[in-house]
Enzyme design. Structure first.
Site, PDB file in Angstrom:
ATOM      1  N   LYS A   1      -3.968   6.476  -4.970  1.00  0.00           N
ATOM      2  CA  LYS A   1      -3.002   7.177  -4.049  1.00  0.00           C
ATOM      3  C   LYS A   1      -1.900   7.869  -5.203  1.00  0.00           C
ATOM      4  O   LYS A   1      -1.385   6.972  -5.888  1.00  0.00           O
ATOM      5  CB  LYS A   1      -2.468   6.326  -3.124  1.00  0.00           C
ATOM      6  CG  LYS A   1      -3.266   5.797  -1.988  1.00  0.00           C
ATOM      7  CD  LYS A   1      -3.438   7.047  -1.014  1.00  0.00           C
ATOM      8  CE  LYS A   1      -4.172   6.558   0.211  1.00  0.00           C
ATOM      9  NZ  LYS A   1      -4.011   7.634   1.202  1.00  0.00           N
TER      10      LYS A   1
ATOM     11  N   GLU B   1      -8.208  14.435  -2.800  1.00  0.00           N
ATOM     12  CA  GLU B   1      -8.138  14.827  -1.320  1.00  0.00           C
ATOM     13  C   GLU B   1      -6.600  15.162  -0.915  1.00  0.00           C
ATOM     14  O   GLU B   1      -5.469  14.928  -1.421  1.00  0.00           O
ATOM     15  CB  GLU B   1      -7.997  13.353  -0.603  1.00  0.00           C
ATOM     16  CG  GLU B   1      -7.816  13.264   0.898  1.00  0.00           C
ATOM     17  CD  GLU B   1      -8.179  11.883   1.570  1.00  0.00           C
ATOM     18  OE1 GLU B   1      -7.888  11.754   2.652  1.00  0.00           O
ATOM     19  OE2 GLU B   1      -8.462  10.902   0.635  1.00  0.00           O
TER      20      GLU B   1
ATOM     21  N   ASP C   1      -8.367  16.713   4.521  1.00  0.00           N
ATOM     22  CA  ASP C   1      -7.931  15.419   5.483  1.00  0.00           C
ATOM     23  C   ASP C   1      -6.744  15.815   6.478  1.00  0.00           C
ATOM     24  O   ASP C   1      -7.408  16.299   7.898  1.00  0.00           O
ATOM     25  CB  ASP C   1      -7.285  14.068   4.583  1.00  0.00           C
ATOM     26  CG  ASP C   1      -7.272  13.207   5.444  1.00  0.00           C
ATOM     27  OD1 ASP C   1      -7.528  12.978   6.727  1.00  0.00           O
ATOM     28  OD2 ASP C   1      -6.501  12.171   5.026  1.00  0.00           O
TER      29      ASP C   1
ATOM     30  N   LYS D   1     -11.940  10.941  10.787  1.00  0.00           N
ATOM     31  CA  LYS D   1     -11.285   9.741  11.318  1.00  0.00           C
ATOM     32  C   LYS D   1     -11.213   9.878  12.780  1.00  0.00           C
ATOM     33  O   LYS D   1     -10.786  10.938  13.262  1.00  0.00           O
ATOM     34  CB  LYS D   1      -9.945   9.902  10.648  1.00  0.00           C
ATOM     35  CG  LYS D   1      -9.779   9.466   9.148  1.00  0.00           C
ATOM     36  CD  LYS D   1      -8.495   9.584   8.417  1.00  0.00           C
ATOM     37  CE  LYS D   1      -8.095   9.442   7.072  1.00  0.00           C
ATOM     38  NZ  LYS D   1      -6.792   9.692   6.540  1.00  0.00           N
TER      39      LYS D   1
ATOM     40  N   LYS E   1     -10.260   4.942  -4.901  1.00  0.00           N
ATOM     41  CA  LYS E   1      -9.211   6.140  -4.690  1.00  0.00           C
ATOM     42  C   LYS E   1      -7.947   5.553  -5.035  1.00  0.00           C
ATOM     43  O   LYS E   1      -7.485   4.558  -4.531  1.00  0.00           O
ATOM     44  CB  LYS E   1      -9.606   6.301  -3.189  1.00  0.00           C
ATOM     45  CG  LYS E   1      -8.517   7.552  -2.713  1.00  0.00           C
ATOM     46  CD  LYS E   1      -8.930   8.157  -1.357  1.00  0.00           C
ATOM     47  CE  LYS E   1      -8.182   7.365  -0.426  1.00  0.00           C
ATOM     48  NZ  LYS E   1      -8.315   8.298   0.974  1.00  0.00           N
TER      49      LYS E   1
ATOM     50  N   ASP F   1      -6.032  10.735  -4.103  1.00  0.00           N
ATOM     51  CA  ASP F   1      -5.402  11.361  -2.946  1.00  0.00           C
ATOM     52  C   ASP F   1      -3.910  11.551  -2.915  1.00  0.00           C
ATOM     53  O   ASP F   1      -3.203  10.732  -3.080  1.00  0.00           O
ATOM     54  CB  ASP F   1      -5.654  10.333  -1.792  1.00  0.00           C
ATOM     55  CG  ASP F   1      -5.257  10.858  -0.343  1.00  0.00           C
ATOM     56  OD1 ASP F   1      -4.738  11.869  -0.131  1.00  0.00           O
ATOM     57  OD2 ASP F   1      -5.325   9.952   0.727  1.00  0.00           O
TER      58      ASP F   1
ATOM     59  N   HIS G   1       0.654  -1.357   0.070  1.00  0.00           N
ATOM     60  CA  HIS G   1       0.049   0.024   0.025  1.00  0.00           C
ATOM     61  C   HIS G   1       0.843   1.129   0.043  1.00  0.00           C
ATOM     62  O   HIS G   1       1.674   1.547   1.101  1.00  0.00           O
ATOM     63  CB  HIS G   1      -0.756  -0.031   1.216  1.00  0.00           C
ATOM     64  CG  HIS G   1      -1.974   0.978   1.250  1.00  0.00           C
ATOM     65  ND1 HIS G   1      -3.156   0.832   0.354  1.00  0.00           N
ATOM     66  CD2 HIS G   1      -2.179   2.118   1.788  1.00  0.00           C
ATOM     67  CE1 HIS G   1      -4.060   1.613   0.680  1.00  0.00           C
ATOM     68  NE2 HIS G   1      -3.505   2.645   1.459  1.00  0.00           N
TER      69      HIS G   1
ATOM     70  N   GLU H   1     -14.812   4.830   3.145  1.00  0.00           N
ATOM     71  CA  GLU H   1     -13.449   3.961   2.819  1.00  0.00           C
ATOM     72  C   GLU H   1     -13.089   2.785   3.446  1.00  0.00           C
ATOM     73  O   GLU H   1     -11.966   2.474   3.454  1.00  0.00           O
ATOM     74  CB  GLU H   1     -12.384   4.773   2.194  1.00  0.00           C
ATOM     75  CG  GLU H   1     -11.636   5.532   3.641  1.00  0.00           C
ATOM     76  CD  GLU H   1     -10.716   6.636   3.059  1.00  0.00           C
ATOM     77  OE1 GLU H   1      -9.429   6.426   3.753  1.00  0.00           O
ATOM     78  OE2 GLU H   1     -10.782   7.369   2.196  1.00  0.00           O
TER      79      GLU H   1
END
Length: 389
Positions: free
Chosen positions: A184, A239, A265, A289, A182, A213, A37, A343
């Site tokens: 990255k 984002e 964010d 979050k 989404k 993002d 990731h 998400e």
């Protein structure tokens, strides 16, 4: 929602009303992910959490979770620091206190340590879980009641390899798990990211919604050049393109026009941050979050400021397991509007989960677990298996 007589029955049949905090335990766990990731500032092949277990005087045990990404890179907290802070400073502030006095608990935690939001969120979650189990009520009911029990859920594409990402997205669409993705960006050059996004947009055209993002990777000049190109690709939301400190820059980008909607964010941790973003007209939506807002109560405060300013709500995540994801879903369940969905795909990216029955994903949604408290049960064998020695 429970009817009034059901609420009375739940209270009457609770095991005992002694809700004093008797014991707090913390465990660091490391769970491998099914693939790398990759974010702009780091990449992970395993996700680390601090699992908090709070036992009440009535014998009921609640659980909570603090997540990080690759150590203290996304925020200042690491799992090692979270465990030390809870064990040394935060747990002593709660021992012997009434678990159902959530606001008072938050005040005591704030007096014991500044910030440390993920650590506080894990503790508060465990309190809510334990109280909910004691009273026979779901956490969502303790927060005012659920208005939804399922949530549109996206999947993040973050390997950096467009061929792999297209195949991954095709699999999710075919399985009816996700139809919003989404992507990255920021780890590569802007031109490389734009080329990758162009391929993804063409491959998934008319079948999926794409969100981007940047994780604060761009400066304002780069964003001014690239954002209109993202709009041309049909990107629905971008984002945090700028560093968290540059709220004024986010406002300038939105004022320019021709940009996709912007999602705040890392620039919003507190209600005061949310107010500053609203005053600067710096975002169209905000990512909520627990690790940022210090818990369920703090998350709802930030959401209230956003709602008052007409800013949309988006359910963000930090790759939580079913423990942390369930806590988020209970917080999101009572929000009147959750226009951008959530998400909380985290349990699906792990090679194993930490609970006996993981969250349910189907029909492009993740579903609120049933039962009192969080509705998920920690699996002691899995906790031991993934615990850091």
């Amino acid at each position: 929602m429970l009817a009034k007589n059901q609420l009375h029955d739940a209270v009457r049949h609770a095991p005992t009303r002694d809700l004093a905090v008797a014991e707090i335990r913390t465990t660091i766990v490391d769970v491998p992910t099914v693939r790398k990731h990759k974010l702009s500032q780091t990449s992970v092949t395993a996700q680390s959490y601090v699992i908090v277990q709070v036992r009440l005087a009535n014998g009921v045990e609640g659980i909570g979770e603090a997540a990080t990404l690759g150590g203290p890179r996304w925020s200042e907290e690491s799992v090692e620091g979270i465990k030390a802070t809870i064990d040394t400073y935060l747990a002593p502030a709660l021992l012997g206190q009434a678990a159902d006095r959530f606001v008072t608990a938050g005040e005591r935690l704030d007096a014991a340590a500044k910030r440390n939001n993920a650590a506080k969120a894990a503790l508060e979650t465990a309190l809510f879980d334990a109280v909910g189990q004691s009273l026979g009520l779901p956490v969502a009911a303790l927060l005012g009641g659920a208005v939804r029990t399922s949530f549109p859920v996206l999947w993040t594409l973050a390997s950096g390899d467009p061929d792999q990402e297209i195949a991954e997205a095709e699999g999710k669409l075919a399985a009816r798990l996700h139809r919003t993705f989404k992507i990255k960006i920021g780890a590569q050059s802007p031109e490389a990211d734009l080329a990758r996004l162009t391929r993804l947009s063409k491959a998934l055209a008319d079948r999926a919604t794409l969100i981007v993002d940047a994780n604060q990777a761009w400066d304002e000049t780069t964003a001014r050049r690239c954002l209109p190109r993202l709009a041309g690709l049909g990107i629905a939301l971008v984002e945090q393109p700028l560093p968290a400190w540059n709220v004024a820059g986010m406002g300038r980008l939105r004022a320019q026009g021709g940009m996709p909607p912007l999602l705040a964010d890392e620039c919003v941790f507190t209600p005061h941050d949310m107010l500053a973003v609203a005053e600067a007209a710096a975002a169209d939506a905000v990512s909520l979050k627990l690790v940022k807002h210090g818990g369920l109560v703090g998350l709802r405060k930030v959401a209230a400021v956003a709602e008052a300013a007409g800013i949309g709500l988006y359910g963000g995540c930090l790759l939580e397991s079913s423990v942390g994801a369930a806590a988020h879903l209970h917080a999101f369940a009572g929000l009147r509007e959750l226009a951008w969905g959530c998400e909380h795909f985290g349990p699906q990216i792990l090679t194993g989960d930490l609970v006996t029955e993981p969250l349910r994903f189907h029909d492009f949604a993740v579903h609120l677990p049933d039962g009192p408290g969080l509705g998920v049960t920690l699996d002691p064998d899995k906790l031991r298996h993934y615990a850091r020695s």
